[in-house]
Scaffold this motif. Structure first.
Motif, PDB file in Angstrom:
ATOM      1  N   GLY B 176       0.806  -1.214   0.000  1.00 38.52           N
ATOM      2  CA  GLY B 176       0.000   0.000   0.000  1.00 38.52           C
ATOM      3  C   GLY B 176       0.837   1.260   0.000  1.00 38.52           C
ATOM      4  N   LEU B 177       1.934   1.218   0.762  1.00 37.04           N
ATOM      5  CA  LEU B 177       2.793   2.391   0.851  1.00 37.04           C
ATOM      6  C   LEU B 177       3.420   2.714  -0.494  1.00 37.04           C
ATOM      7  N   GLN B 178       3.619   1.670  -1.331  1.00 34.91           N
ATOM      8  CA  GLN B 178       4.206   1.941  -2.637  1.00 34.91           C
ATOM      9  C   GLN B 178       3.275   2.796  -3.476  1.00 34.91           C
ATOM     10  N   GLY B 179       1.994   2.787  -3.106  1.00 34.79           N
ATOM     11  CA  GLY B 179       1.029   3.541  -3.900  1.00 34.79           C
ATOM     12  C   GLY B 179       0.950   5.006  -3.518  1.00 34.79           C
ATOM     13  N   ILE B 180       1.783   5.422  -2.584  1.00 33.45           N
ATOM     14  CA  ILE B 180       1.751   6.832  -2.191  1.00 33.45           C
ATOM     15  C   ILE B 180       2.819   7.556  -2.981  1.00 33.45           C
ATOM     16  N   SER B 181       2.394   8.538  -3.749  1.00 33.50           N
ATOM     17  CA  SER B 181       3.341   9.152  -4.669  1.00 33.50           C
ATOM     18  C   SER B 181       4.407   9.945  -3.938  1.00 33.50           C
ATOM     19  N   LYS B 182       5.588   9.866  -4.479  1.00 35.11           N
ATOM     20  CA  LYS B 182       6.720  10.557  -3.869  1.00 35.11           C
ATOM     21  C   LYS B 182       6.502  12.062  -3.878  1.00 35.11           C
ATOM     22  N   GLU B 183       5.884  12.544  -4.987  1.00 38.83           N
ATOM     23  CA  GLU B 183       5.708  13.993  -5.108  1.00 38.83           C
ATOM     24  C   GLU B 183       4.874  14.524  -3.959  1.00 38.83           C
ATOM     25  N   VAL B 202      -1.185  12.502   5.426  1.00 36.61           N
ATOM     26  CA  VAL B 202      -0.919  12.049   4.068  1.00 36.61           C
ATOM     27  C   VAL B 202      -0.980  10.526   3.964  1.00 36.61           C
ATOM     28  N   ILE B 203      -0.152   9.882   4.795  1.00 34.16           N
ATOM     29  CA  ILE B 203       0.005   8.434   4.648  1.00 34.16           C
ATOM     30  C   ILE B 203      -1.232   7.647   5.062  1.00 34.16           C
ATOM     31  N   PHE B 204      -1.688   7.849   6.281  1.00 31.59           N
ATOM     32  CA  PHE B 204      -2.805   7.029   6.761  1.00 31.59           C
ATOM     33  C   PHE B 204      -4.081   7.138   5.935  1.00 31.59           C
ATOM     34  N   PRO B 205      -4.457   8.347   5.520  1.00 34.50           N
ATOM     35  CA  PRO B 205      -5.682   8.434   4.707  1.00 34.50           C
ATOM     36  C   PRO B 205      -5.594   7.573   3.454  1.00 34.50           C
ATOM     37  N   LEU B 207      -3.722   5.043   3.081  1.00 37.06           N
ATOM     38  CA  LEU B 207      -3.562   3.649   3.495  1.00 37.06           C
ATOM     39  C   LEU B 207      -4.861   3.048   4.015  1.00 37.06           C
ATOM     40  N   MET B 208      -5.847   3.894   4.289  1.00 40.63           N
ATOM     41  CA  MET B 208      -7.066   3.432   4.967  1.00 40.63           C
ATOM     42  C   MET B 208      -7.735   2.201   4.351  1.00 40.63           C
ATOM     43  N   PRO B 209      -7.934   2.151   3.023  1.00 42.64           N
ATOM     44  CA  PRO B 209      -8.572   0.944   2.468  1.00 42.64           C
ATOM     45  C   PRO B 209      -7.776  -0.314   2.821  1.00 42.64           C
ATOM     46  N   ILE B 210      -6.448  -0.187   2.791  1.00 43.66           N
ATOM     47  CA  ILE B 210      -5.624  -1.349   3.110  1.00 43.66           C
ATOM     48  C   ILE B 210      -5.766  -1.703   4.590  1.00 43.66           C
ATOM     49  N   VAL B 211      -5.825  -0.683   5.430  1.00 50.48           N
ATOM     50  CA  VAL B 211      -5.989  -0.958   6.857  1.00 50.48           C
ATOM     51  C   VAL B 211      -7.287  -1.719   7.085  1.00 50.48           C
ATOM     52  N   THR B 212      -8.334  -1.258   6.418  1.00 50.26           N
ATOM     53  CA  THR B 212      -9.626  -1.938   6.568  1.00 50.26           C
ATOM     54  C   THR B 212      -9.496  -3.406   6.175  1.00 50.26           C
ATOM     55  N   ILE B 213      -8.927  -3.615   4.987  1.00 51.06           N
ATOM     56  CA  ILE B 213      -8.758  -4.993   4.524  1.00 51.06           C
ATOM     57  C   ILE B 213      -7.971  -5.809   5.533  1.00 51.06           C
ATOM     58  N   SER B 214      -6.836  -5.283   5.939  1.00 52.72           N
ATOM     59  CA  SER B 214      -5.950  -6.043   6.804  1.00 52.72           C
ATOM     60  C   SER B 214      -6.596  -6.355   8.145  1.00 52.72           C
ATOM     61  N   VAL B 215      -7.298  -5.373   8.691  1.00 55.68           N
ATOM     62  CA  VAL B 215      -7.926  -5.603   9.999  1.00 55.68           C
ATOM     63  C   VAL B 215      -9.056  -6.616   9.879  1.00 55.68           C
ATOM     64  N   VAL B 216      -9.893  -6.448   8.869  1.00 54.70           N
ATOM     65  CA  VAL B 216     -11.015  -7.383   8.727  1.00 54.70           C
ATOM     66  C   VAL B 216     -10.505  -8.801   8.452  1.00 54.70           C
ATOM     67  N   LEU B 217      -9.534  -8.916   7.539  1.00 49.78           N
ATOM     68  CA  LEU B 217      -8.968 -10.227   7.255  1.00 49.78           C
ATOM     69  C   LEU B 217      -8.342 -10.827   8.503  1.00 49.78           C
ATOM     70  N   GLY B 218      -7.620  -9.975   9.232  1.00 49.36           N
ATOM     71  CA  GLY B 218      -6.984 -10.450  10.445  1.00 49.36           C
ATOM     72  C   GLY B 218      -8.009 -10.963  11.437  1.00 49.36           C
ATOM     73  N   LEU B 219      -9.103 -10.245  11.560  1.00 46.65           N
ATOM     74  CA  LEU B 219     -10.146 -10.649  12.492  1.00 46.65           C
ATOM     75  C   LEU B 219     -10.737 -11.992  12.090  1.00 46.65           C
ATOM     76  N   ILE B 220     -11.112 -12.091  10.822  1.00 48.09           N
ATOM     77  CA  ILE B 220     -11.728 -13.333  10.353  1.00 48.09           C
ATOM     78  C   ILE B 220     -10.770 -14.504  10.530  1.00 48.09           C
ATOM     79  N   GLY B 221      -9.532 -14.284  10.085  1.00 49.06           N
ATOM     80  CA  GLY B 221      -8.557 -15.366  10.191  1.00 49.06           C
ATOM     81  C   GLY B 221      -8.323 -15.802  11.618  1.00 49.06           C
ATOM     82  N   SER B 222      -8.199 -14.848  12.525  1.00 53.46           N
ATOM     83  CA  SER B 222      -7.894 -15.237  13.902  1.00 53.46           C
ATOM     84  C   SER B 222      -9.102 -15.842  14.601  1.00 53.46           C
ATOM     85  N   MET B 223     -10.312 -15.450  14.200  1.00 52.60           N
ATOM     86  CA  MET B 223     -11.491 -16.084  14.801  1.00 52.60           C
ATOM     87  C   MET B 223     -11.573 -17.543  14.341  1.00 52.60           C
TER      88      MET B 223
END
Lengths: 273, 287, 444
Positions: B176-183, B202-205, B207-223
């Protein structure tokens, strides 16, 4: 300038120390794979008296690793190909179309992440389709298992690409497929590489699904090999460790190879903003 | 019209067909079995309505397992993502051997649950290297029987889970971080922001879609965790670290197929509700 | 480019469907010569006495295959008959469910290694799926008590025993006992006194493998052997749901005694992280004096620690000391497969006196067949005297009409102060009740 250089060194040292948390347990297993049966029961980082590389040879032969490797390659390779190929297109569809039924479709795929497959009905279905006990059955089953994950992850990355790109290309005369394959897909390389690694990993290490679907022991994949060395009363841990490390090795290589790709895709993946 | 031409249905057809046939159908049939008296003891299966569920809700062990599962999932998801983000940010900056370190932290994901189980049964043993290390740095008072102490077992396994999968969160965030433009980042630096401000605005906003994915996936997987817990504590000692999938496994082990399937349905519903809520809450920033 | 990709998509989808449809001869391996061809084949074969090599599919648990030493018999059989034995193995923790699945999906092997407990055999629906061996020639040569208690369902015998008669008791370090001048205890009070003496000498009296789990069951299995001997009807009453486990005073007492061993300091401190390997090391090296085990453990101990001096005695309960008998592993033949006849031949082959004698001498276990002269392991020989004197009773979990469920988990909770002895018994009863209901046992 100076503080930048110091920063680099400091970060390197911190990373090195942190990586010990990962490396030391692995080192423990590695050492164990070279010990004798009595030595390996000890729980410390003691070095083996003799470095028994012959353990790996024993494991290779008795665990039939070559056959297992071939089978794992077939299953993992096919599953990854089909899953990523169909899944990324489906993710694109689901992320771009705005109708209500598409939202429901996404939800159905998402439910697949959570719902547990029931093996007996699944196997009976495969039998009806005449692919039970065959690689085709296993591959398609695993594909259906990992499609939700693929679609879910890739949707997130696709959503990060603005629709303006699509519209610009379409106005320029691109067909739907040209738009997807020539413009969108290259921008997704980091995420495609990422999801490939995940699906490959899960499939490579899959044991239970393969156990139920494939009943011919000649077709068994690498994870089965370790059970040649377990017993209820006296498991041979040194062989177990050697086997588990050997099974992990190809995946390590795959990751190292793809990891480069994820980083190199960065220039293609950056979004003008 | 244009919309449909741009994104035609045949894009989604193959995936949907495979998924519908091989996954939806067996799973739904499975759910049906929870309303019967399905077991390996007999061939003819009778419909019994919600009897299995009634029995389940009267079993104390179910609630234990559910409680443990939710605790476990919460701990794992939070720490896995927290550490994952930190690692991604850290390993996105300049340092020597960056690629090497990225591989190292991802390495545990490649291991099967078996290896990790054996590894940590050894490391976390009272005479294992974790306790030895604690004694070495003078924290010997903290040494414990990490996996054998009923009060600690669940948390110990959660820690092992984080150890194994933090790298996968890291990988997602790195991508996800690779998708943040250097400029964009350079512009922010020029504007005089410090690191934390850049992070927040700049970064977190982005990154938000990825955070959502990662957290939800993490939750499902760990449950849904099974193999890791089975390989480290087996749900023990004495059900101290039992989670839903181990509870279900035990029911199947006694030939209580319909009963176990009912528990599976309950797990499915719980995870479903939790992840939908999470998606709603976190996805809001997305629109 | 578009065309190529569209083509690829179509190929992917139809390729998948084609793979599905065209695999007529794939499917399950038992589909050889199925359908209408069988009737013709059988008439032809009875006319021409040619013997085509047959492949027998055998299912077994990986752990059993690795340790029970059946391979020489397989090899010899293949040599003599030209048939092939194809083995499908799975780890024992998944084995039962896998077998049940294969039966449910009708993807059955020709031969099946499986437990000998009736509660487990029931799940195979033996009257439907297994061949009844009650009237075979070799059946007469099986030890009567084995036929009586194990490998059968509803009075019919379905499997032949392929392991020895394993007995439970106390494996002890002879050197420790000799050094401390201790005699083998024959009553429970003597046992406690012995433990006290060992503790005073700074040695762990009993090493329990709490992390491993299953060894914890052996204490009550042995204790209940004495109880059932003095109250023979007890389990029958449980099976008819006329009595519950928490009502069996001696059972609850035995559980309490096991727990008390911990409070009295007779058990190792690292109980909960103690594995089987550690318990073997402990008793072999003299770090601990005793472990509650069965004689199946003797061979692995001696293999890892050839110099260990160990022996075995029956575990006392009250004024008595009885040995518990574990169910042997059985070999069962599946009914109605293409190779049923050949499978039965294999059973007869295994059961030949020559093969059995060779086998039991290799594992040095008490034979489950009559008329064999076998050299036994040190501890096993000592226990065999008790078996021959009739002082041995099957484990109570082999006598219950259904499986007892996760017993070891309950015992871990007992040691962990999460459940009292009576609560353990109550939970055990709950497990039985649930399984009995699912199995449709009368009275539940």
């Amino acid at each position: 300038m100076m503080s930048r250089r110091v920063g680099v060194y400091v970060r390197t040292v911190i990373a090195a120390i942190a990586s010990l948390v990962i490396l030391i347990p692995l080192y423990l297993v590695f050492l164990g794979s070279l010990k004798t049966g009595a030595e390996v029961v000890r729980l410390d980082l003691s070095l083996p008296k003799d470095w028994l590389w012959s353990n790996y040879q024993e494991v290779f032969v008795k665990g039939k690793l070559l056959n297992g490797f071939k089978n794992s390659l077939i299953v993992t390779g096919s599953t990854v190909l089909i899953t990523v190929f169909t899944g990324s297109m489906a993710a694109y569809f689901v992320s771009r179309r705005t109708e209500k039924w598409v939202g429901i479709l996404f939800f159905v795929f998402f439910a697949g992440l959570i719902a547990p497959p029931s093996m007996i009905p699944a196997i009976k279905l495969l039998q009806t389709l005449n692919i039970a006990g065959e690689y085709a059955g296993l591959i398609l089953f695993l594909t259906s298992l990992y499609l939700p994950l693929t679609i879910f992850i890739m949707s997130g990355f696709i959503k990060a690409l603005p629709r303006e790109i699509d519209e610009a290309a379409t106005i320029d005369g691109a067909s739907s497929f040209y738009l997807y394959s020539r413009i969108i897909f290259p921008l997704l390389k980091p995420s495609v590489a990422t999801i490939t690694v995940f699906v490959a990993l899960y499939t490579w290490n899959d044991f239970l699904n393969t156990l139920y679907i494939i009943s011919d022991s000649k077709k068994w994949t690498l994870p089965f090999s370790v059970y040649n060395f377990v017993s209820q009363y006296g498991t041979q841990w040194q062989y177990v460790f050697a086997d588990l490390l050997s099974v992990m090795l190809p995946m390590l290589i795959v990751y190292l190879f793809l990891q480069r790709y994820i980083i190199d895709g960065m220039t293609a993946g950056s979004v003008k903003g | 019209m244009l919309h449909r031409r741009m994104y035609p249905i045949w894009f989604v057809a193959p995936a949907f067909i495979i998924f519908a046939v091989l996954y939806i159908f067996p799973t739904v049939s499975g759910f049906y079995y929870s309303l019967t008296d399905w077991s390996p003891y007999k061939d003819n299966i009778k419909f019994v309505g919600f009897e299995q569920y009634r029995d389940l809700f009267q079993t104390k062990a179910l609630y234990e397992a559910l409680k443990n599962t939710i605790f476990y999932a919460a701990i794992v998801t939070i720490f896995q993502n927290g550490i994952g983000v930190a690692l991604a940010l850290f390993l996105n900056a300049k340092l020597i051997g960056r690629e090497f370190f990225r591989s190292v932290f991802f390495l545990p994901c490649i291991l099967s649950a078996l290896v990790v189980g054996y590894m940590f049964s050894t490391v976390l043993h009272p005479e294992g290297i974790l306790n030895s290390l604690l004694e070495l740095v003078g924290l010997g008072a903290l040494s414990n029987d990490w996996l054998g102490n009923p009060d600690l077992a669940l948390y110990a396994v959660a820690a092992v889970n984080v150890w194994q999968w933090a790298g996968s969160s890291m990988a997602l965030y790195l991508a996800g971080l690779q998708g943040i433009s250097k400029e964009l980042l350079e512009a922010a630096v020029i504007d005089g922001t410090n690191y934390f401000q850049r992070l927040r605005y700049v970064i977190f906003p982005i990154l938000m879609p990825i955070v959502t994915i990662s957290v939800v996936l993490g939750l499902i997987g760990s449950m849904k965790t099974f193999e890791l817990i089975y390989a480290t504590t087996g749900g023990g000692p004495g059900d101290a670290s039992i989670v839903m999938n181990i509870f279900i496994f035990k029911q199947f082990g006694q030939g209580l197929y319909a009963y176990g399937t009912a528990a599976n349905v309950i797990l499915f519903l719980v995870i479903g509700i939790m992840s939908l809520v999470l998606l709603r809450v976190m996805g809001r920033g997305d629109k | 480019m578009l065309r190529t990709f569209k083509l690829l998509t179509i190929i992917a989808v139809f390729g998948a469907l084609l793979m599905a449809c065209s695999n007529g001869n794939g499917g399950t391996a038992t589909n050889n010569g199925s359908g209408g061809a069988t009737s013709n084949n059988s008439t032809q074969q009875s006319e021409v006495d040619k013997k085509e090599p047959v492949t027998l599919k055998v299912m077994v648990a990986s752990e059993w295959l690795n340790e029970k030493k059946w391979q020489p018999i397989f090899d010899a059989y293949e040599q003599e008959t030209g048939n092939t034995i194809e083995i499908q193995s799975a780890p024992v923790n998944n084995y039962m469910d896998l077998v049940n699945t294969r039966l449910a999906t009708k993807d059955v092997p020709d031969l099946l290694f499986y437990w000998g407990q009736e509660g487990k055999i029931k799940q195979l629906q033996p009257s439907k799926n297994l061949i009844d061996l009650t009237n075979e020639e070799y059946t007469a040569r099986i030890t009567p008590s084995v036929k009586n208690y194990f490998l059968s369902n509803e009075g019919k015998l379905y499997g032949i025993p392929v392991t020895g008669l394993n007995v439970s008791g106390v494996i002890y370090n002879k050197k420790v006992f000799n050094d401390l001048g201790l005699d083998i205890p024959t009553t429970y009070d003597e046992f406690l006194a012995t433990a006290e003496a060992i503790k005073a000498a700074g040695i762990i009296p009993v090493y329990e493998a709490g992390k491993e789990g299953w060894p914890l069951q052996l204490y009550t299995f042995s204790a209940m052997a004495s109880v059932i001997n003095s109250q023979p009807d007890v389990i029958n009453q449980v099976n008819a749901n006329q009595l519950t486990f928490d009502q069996i005073a001696d059972y609850v007492n035995a559980l309490q005694q096991q727990y008390d061993l911990k409070s009295l300091g007779y058990v190792n401190d690292d109980l909960f992280s103690a594995t089987l390997d550690m318990s073997m090391e402990a008793v072999a090296t003299g770090k601990a004096a005793m472990i509650f085990q069965a004689d199946w453990q003797i061979d692995p101990i001696l293999t890892k620690y050839p110099d260990a001096e160990i022996g075995m005695f029956p575990q006392p309960y009250g004024q008595d000391a009885y040995a518990g008998i574990s169910d042997p592993i059985g070999l069962y033949a599946l009914a109605d497969t293409d190779n049923s006849e050949v499978a039965k031949e294999f059973l007869a082959y295994f059961a030949s006196e020559e093969n059995l004698t060779e086998y039991f001498n290799a594992v040095k276990s008490i034979p489950t067949w009559t008329g064999l002269t076998v050299e036994l392991n040190p501890g096993t020989a000592e226990m065999n005297e008790h078996v021959e004197a009739g002082k041995a009773v099957p484990f109570f979990n082999a006598l219950t009409v259904v499986e007892i469920g996760d017993y070891q988990g309950l015992l871990q909770q007992l040691y962990g102060d999460k459940l009292t002895a009576e609560e353990v018994a109550k939970n055990l009863q709950e497990n039985i009740k649930k399984a009995a209901k699912a199995a449709g046992i009368e009275g539940f």
